[in-house]
Design an enzyme around this catalytic site. Structure first.
Site, short mmCIF file in Angstrom:
data_model
loop_
_atom_site.label_atom_id
_atom_site.label_comp_id
_atom_site.label_asym_id
_atom_site.label_seq_id
_atom_site.Cartn_x
_atom_site.Cartn_y
_atom_site.Cartn_z
N LYS A 86 0.85 -1.20 0.00
CA LYS A 86 0.00 0.00 0.00
C LYS A 86 0.88 1.24 0.00
O LYS A 86 1.87 1.32 0.73
CB LYS A 86 -0.91 -0.01 1.23
CG LYS A 86 -1.96 1.10 1.27
CD LYS A 86 -2.89 0.93 2.47
CE LYS A 86 -3.98 1.99 2.52
NZ LYS A 86 -4.90 1.80 3.67
N SER A 163 -9.84 1.89 3.04
CA SER A 163 -9.02 2.63 2.10
C SER A 163 -8.02 1.79 1.33
O SER A 163 -7.44 2.25 0.35
CB SER A 163 -8.26 3.73 2.85
OG SER A 163 -7.32 3.18 3.76
N SER A 187 -10.07 -0.16 7.30
CA SER A 187 -9.53 -0.10 5.94
C SER A 187 -8.94 -1.40 5.43
O SER A 187 -8.63 -1.51 4.25
CB SER A 187 -8.47 1.00 5.84
OG SER A 187 -9.08 2.27 5.91
#
Length: 437
Positions: A86, A163, A187
């Site tokens: 990420k 997210s 997330s």
């Protein structure tokens, strides 16, 4: 009626990737990525290592691990595994933008790898690329106006959740078997549920999250996704350490009707049935004690997270205002306006939640509740009310600072929901039991 995407490649387990040569594994990552729709690639991928570099990194991670006596003990546990990172975690020489357009110009390109990337290299894994996310990890739907909303890889008229949108999407699409995310208020849990993959979040403040670009330092956790339970156990064992063994763990679940959320009917039925395969429903006293402690959890989470986000972004809010997504700029700006009383009230709620969890875990090893009250959403359904419903389910563990394992739950429609297993510790004996069911 849902729009179903062209069939994506089948996900491959860790063992299949480890059986490939490094060149074949690198070629497979690139070919699988190239086969995806362009809008999914753009919305999910922030940076891609070259095929040659990835092959070299995979080959370099297949050496032997020394034992404490200095003897060779075989290849490291994640040797031959390509993973995606990420874009909150730094890689030397690679921009970190955190879903924005300006972070790298504002901070400069990193000169060293994050602790998590270094740890994964030690374990034999190789970084294939970096994934997109909701800007600065500040959202649960998977939307991003800069790079495109991240479409579900199997239902492209729906979103992945966020997210950690790109990480979940590319594991679900079979591009890689393993991807790193983060979880502040859900997330990892939300996209794992929406995309039908396994997810795991750690606890705030550990060494694997401390040098990531923060949203809310006291709430942020590192986490990851795999496509199946066996690989999840391998990842937990590698990154956390061997899970403790013990007798069959004790747990209970909170039925959907007791959670104060409006559930999609199909999701409610299937999640209750799935939870019952792991545990008995909580008795009335346990349910009341937990639910009472969670009153005000969303407000406490919001106050704390945005107050800390404002502190992180304070020096950028004015000079880069036009570069932020307007809603995120507004929320981060308002985070600087909370009063001492509001912050104290949030701290009191945190303390109450943590006390209730301590009491619960004095007699139990895990707690089960749904991760989401509905499957993956269409953009039009990504409303404030939907966000409130998601946070009702996710904020208790966030305020508790607790690890959570998320297991996907298939729905008759072909979509997925998920169960979150809240744990007192990441190396809980419950982990192997839950993943072996």
């Amino acid at each position: 009626m849902d729009t179903i995407a062209p069939k994506t490649p089948a996900t491959l387990p860790f063992a299949a990737w480890q059986s490939m040569s490094s060149a074949e594994a690198a070629r497979t990552v690139h070919s699988r990525l190239a086969a995806l729709p362009e809008n999914l690639r753009r919305a999910a991928l922030a940076w891609l290592s070259s095929e040659q570099k990835l092959a070299a990194d995979l080959a370099g991670g297949s050496g032997s691990c020394p034992t404490v006596a200095g003897q060779e003990s075989g290849p490291p546990p994640l040797h031959g595994i390509p993973y995606l990172l990420k874009d909150l975690f730094d890689l030397a020489g690679v921009p970190t933008n955190a879903g924005s357009t300006f972070l790298n110009p504002a901070r400069g390109t990193p000169s060293r790898d994050s602790a998590l990337a270094l740890r994964l290299r030690e374990l034999g894994a190789a970084c294939a690329g970096k994934t997109q996310l909701v800007e600065f990890a500040a959202g649960l739907f998977g939307d991003n106006s800069h790079y495109g909303d991240c479409p579900h890889p199997h239902f492209p008229d729906r979103l992945t959740g966020g997210s950690s949108s790109g990480s979940a999407a590319l594991v679900a699409a079979g591009v890689v078997p393993f991807a790193i995310g983060t979880d502040t208020g859900g997330s990892v849990r939300v996209p794992a549920s929406f995309c039908g993959v396994h997810g795991f979040r750690l606890s705030p403040g550990d060494g694997l999250i401390r040098d990531a670009m923060p949203l809310s330092p006291s709430l942020d956790t590192a986490g990851w996704f795999t496509a199946n339970a066996t690989d999840m156990l391998a990842a937990v064992t590698a990154l956390v350490g061997p899970v403790r063994s013990g007798q069959e763990p004790r747990g209970c679940y909170l039925p959907t009707a007791a959670l104060g959320v409006s559930f999609d009917p199909e999701t409610a039925v299937v999640c209750d049935r799935a939870a019952a395969a792991f545990a008995q429903p909580a008795d009335q006293a346990t349910t009341s004690a937990l639910r009472s402690s969670w009153q005000g959890a969303i407000e406490a989470y919001t106050v704390t997270a945005l107050h800390e986000a404002h502190a992180v972004h304070r020096d950028w809010l004015a000079p880069y205002r036009e570069h932020y997504e307007p809603g995120i700029w507004q929320r981060f700006s308002e985070g600087g306006r909370y009063t001492t009383g509001q912050l104290a009230g949030a701290a009191a709620t945190f303390a109450r939640v943590r006390t209730a969890f301590r009491q619960y875990f004095s007699g139990h090893d895990f707690l089960v509740l749904p991760a989401t009250p509905f499957p993956a959403l269409r953009k039009a359904d990504c409303t404030p009310e939907a966000r409130q419903a998601l946070l009702t389910l996710t904020t208790p563990a966030s305020l508790g600072g607790l690890p959570v394992l998320t297991i996907p739950v298939p729905l008759p429609s072909g979509l997925t929901a998920g169960l979150q297993f809240i744990l007192p510790a990441a190396d809980s004996p419950a982990v192997s039991w839950l993943l072996g069911r």
